[in-house]
Design an enzyme around this catalytic site. Sequence first.
Site, short mmCIF file in Angstrom:
data_model
loop_
_atom_site.label_atom_id
_atom_site.label_comp_id
_atom_site.label_asym_id
_atom_site.label_seq_id
_atom_site.Cartn_x
_atom_site.Cartn_y
_atom_site.Cartn_z
N ILE A 14 -4.16 4.23 -3.92
CA ILE A 14 -4.63 4.62 -5.39
C ILE A 14 -6.34 4.92 -5.27
CG2 ILE A 14 -4.86 3.86 -7.68
CD1 ILE A 14 -2.15 2.72 -7.30
N ASP A 33 -15.02 -1.10 -0.41
CA ASP A 33 -13.77 -1.62 0.10
C ASP A 33 -14.21 -2.66 1.34
OD1 ASP A 33 -10.76 -0.15 -0.21
OD2 ASP A 33 -11.05 -1.51 1.57
N ASP A 59 -17.14 -7.16 0.68
CA ASP A 59 -16.08 -8.07 -0.17
C ASP A 59 -16.31 -8.28 -1.57
OD1 ASP A 59 -14.34 -9.76 -1.07
OD2 ASP A 59 -14.60 -11.31 0.77
N SER A 138 -1.46 -3.10 -13.83
CA SER A 138 -0.28 -2.98 -13.48
C SER A 138 0.53 -3.20 -14.48
CB SER A 138 -0.12 -3.99 -12.57
OG SER A 138 1.46 -3.83 -12.18
N TYR A 151 0.01 -12.41 -9.33
CA TYR A 151 -0.44 -11.02 -9.33
C TYR A 151 -0.24 -10.79 -10.88
CZ TYR A 151 0.04 -5.90 -8.94
OH TYR A 151 -0.47 -4.50 -9.10
N LYS A 155 -3.17 -9.52 -13.26
CA LYS A 155 -3.43 -8.10 -14.28
C LYS A 155 -3.27 -8.21 -15.57
CE LYS A 155 -3.22 -5.51 -10.21
NZ LYS A 155 -4.59 -4.93 -9.87
N THR A 183 5.50 1.48 -9.96
CA THR A 183 5.45 1.31 -8.41
C THR A 183 4.93 2.95 -7.83
OG1 THR A 183 7.75 0.33 -8.84
CG2 THR A 183 6.98 0.90 -6.72
N VAL A 184 4.04 2.84 -7.18
CA VAL A 184 3.36 4.01 -6.72
C VAL A 184 3.36 3.90 -4.95
CG1 VAL A 184 1.25 5.13 -6.68
CG2 VAL A 184 1.62 3.81 -8.54
N1 LIG Z 1 1.18 0.64 -5.56
C1 LIG Z 1 1.66 0.18 -6.25
O1 LIG Z 1 2.92 0.28 -6.73
C2 LIG Z 1 0.95 -0.35 -7.74
C3 LIG Z 1 1.39 -0.59 -8.95
C4 LIG Z 1 0.62 -0.90 -10.08
C5 LIG Z 1 -0.65 -1.30 -9.82
N2 LIG Z 1 -1.30 -1.15 -8.61
C6 LIG Z 1 -2.76 -1.73 -8.29
O2 LIG Z 1 -3.39 -0.56 -7.72
C7 LIG Z 1 -4.32 -0.94 -7.03
C8 LIG Z 1 -4.38 -0.34 -5.71
O3 LIG Z 1 -3.19 -0.47 -5.04
P1 LIG Z 1 -2.78 0.24 -3.85
O4 LIG Z 1 -1.26 0.30 -3.85
O5 LIG Z 1 -3.62 1.67 -3.60
O6 LIG Z 1 -3.17 -0.61 -2.57
P2 LIG Z 1 -3.82 -0.50 -1.04
O7 LIG Z 1 -3.32 -1.76 -0.51
O8 LIG Z 1 -3.48 0.62 -0.50
O9 LIG Z 1 -5.35 -0.55 -1.54
C9 LIG Z 1 -6.02 -1.57 -2.06
C10 LIG Z 1 -7.40 -1.62 -1.44
O10 LIG Z 1 -8.25 -2.71 -1.80
C11 LIG Z 1 -8.99 -3.28 -0.88
N3 LIG Z 1 -9.27 -4.57 -0.94
C12 LIG Z 1 -8.50 -5.73 -1.07
N4 LIG Z 1 -9.47 -6.87 -1.19
C13 LIG Z 1 -10.40 -6.27 -1.24
C14 LIG Z 1 -11.74 -7.18 -1.34
N5 LIG Z 1 -11.75 -8.39 -1.39
N6 LIG Z 1 -12.93 -6.50 -1.20
C15 LIG Z 1 -12.98 -5.09 -1.03
N7 LIG Z 1 -11.96 -4.41 -0.88
C16 LIG Z 1 -10.75 -5.07 -0.92
C17 LIG Z 1 -8.10 -3.06 0.37
O11 LIG Z 1 -8.98 -3.11 1.77
C18 LIG Z 1 -7.52 -1.53 0.15
O12 LIG Z 1 -7.95 -0.63 0.89
C19 LIG Z 1 -4.20 -2.43 -7.04
O13 LIG Z 1 -5.07 -3.13 -7.71
C20 LIG Z 1 -2.74 -2.75 -7.31
O14 LIG Z 1 -2.63 -3.85 -8.01
C21 LIG Z 1 -0.60 -0.74 -7.41
#
Ligand SMILES: NC(=O)c1ccc[n+]([C@@H]2O[C@H](COP(=O)([O-])OP(=O)(O)OC[C@H]3O[C@@H](n4cnc5c(N)ncnc54)[C@H](O)[C@@H]3O)[C@@H](O)[C@H]2O)c1
Length: 250
Positions: A14, A33, A59, A138, A151, A155, A183-184
Amino acid sequence: MSTVAVVTGAASGIGRATAVWLARDGYEVAMMDLDAAGLAGTRAQIEGAGGKAHEFAMDLCDPLAVGSTTREIAVTIGAPEVLVNVAGVGVAATVLETSDEDWSRVLAVNLTGPFLTTRATLPLMLDRGSGVIVNIASVGGLVGLSRRAAYCASKAGLIGLTKAIAVDHAREGIRCVAICPGTVETEWVGKILANAADPAAARNAMAARQLDGRMGTPDEIAAMVSFVAGPDGRFVNGAALVIDGGMTAA
Ligand SMILES: NC(=O)c1ccc[n+]([C@@H]2O[C@H](COP(=O)([O-])OP(=O)(O)OC[C@H]3O[C@@H](n4cnc5c(N)ncnc54)[C@H](O)[C@@H]3O)[C@@H](O)[C@H]2O)c1
């Protein structure tokens, strides 16, 4: 100077889609990131389409790194008009299954991270009298999800933080909005499916959680971020916007 948007978690999923979308909207995008290689991939995608992007491998749980990177962005690129907190992690566990380490890590990335980026960025927005902060929460912040105790807590906390920021700073030209996806289909979900005993059955079950019978795409979330951050979203403030294919309607 260009209009600057900061996007965290921009190396993947995302966050990457949001960085690419905002660059297409005309923002100069500063990306934070942990994953330097993933950030380079996002930058290549943005530059390939004629946009401007900058990588900051760091970080987000480190207050000094967040402070110094934000200052560097302000001096070398410009004060951010938009901050999108996307980075997040999850652990599949009930309260009884959650270790101290996992609890701390999930809360640190998902809640303390957005607090730190906001605290570093808000003064720059307040100086200019405008700014938009978008927090990717979320549906887990609104309803309980099975075996996602830390989690869901993180959130729900992020939605609370969003509303508090909106209340404190609306009169100073700041908007703060949470987006709550269902869910994405991202790299994160791909890893969960790959580790399942029966990945095909797990994929079907994840798709079936949405009324639409499919998972969302990162672009569908990025489009909502773009709307909220842009001028057409100016009446949206302090809200938790659900974009979940009807997952929480049932
Ligand atoms: N995919 C889903 O179904 C979904 C649903 C609801 C919410 N979300 C939220 O969307 C956001 C992105 O999710 P996604 O599915 O794209 O995940 P992803 O794992 O593809 O991407 C998450 C990114 O966050 C980075 N990251 C994690 N910890 C870090 C830190 N300490 N410092 C810097 N970077 C850090 C990771 O390196 C990664 O690039 C999240 O907050 C997740 O909770 C995702």
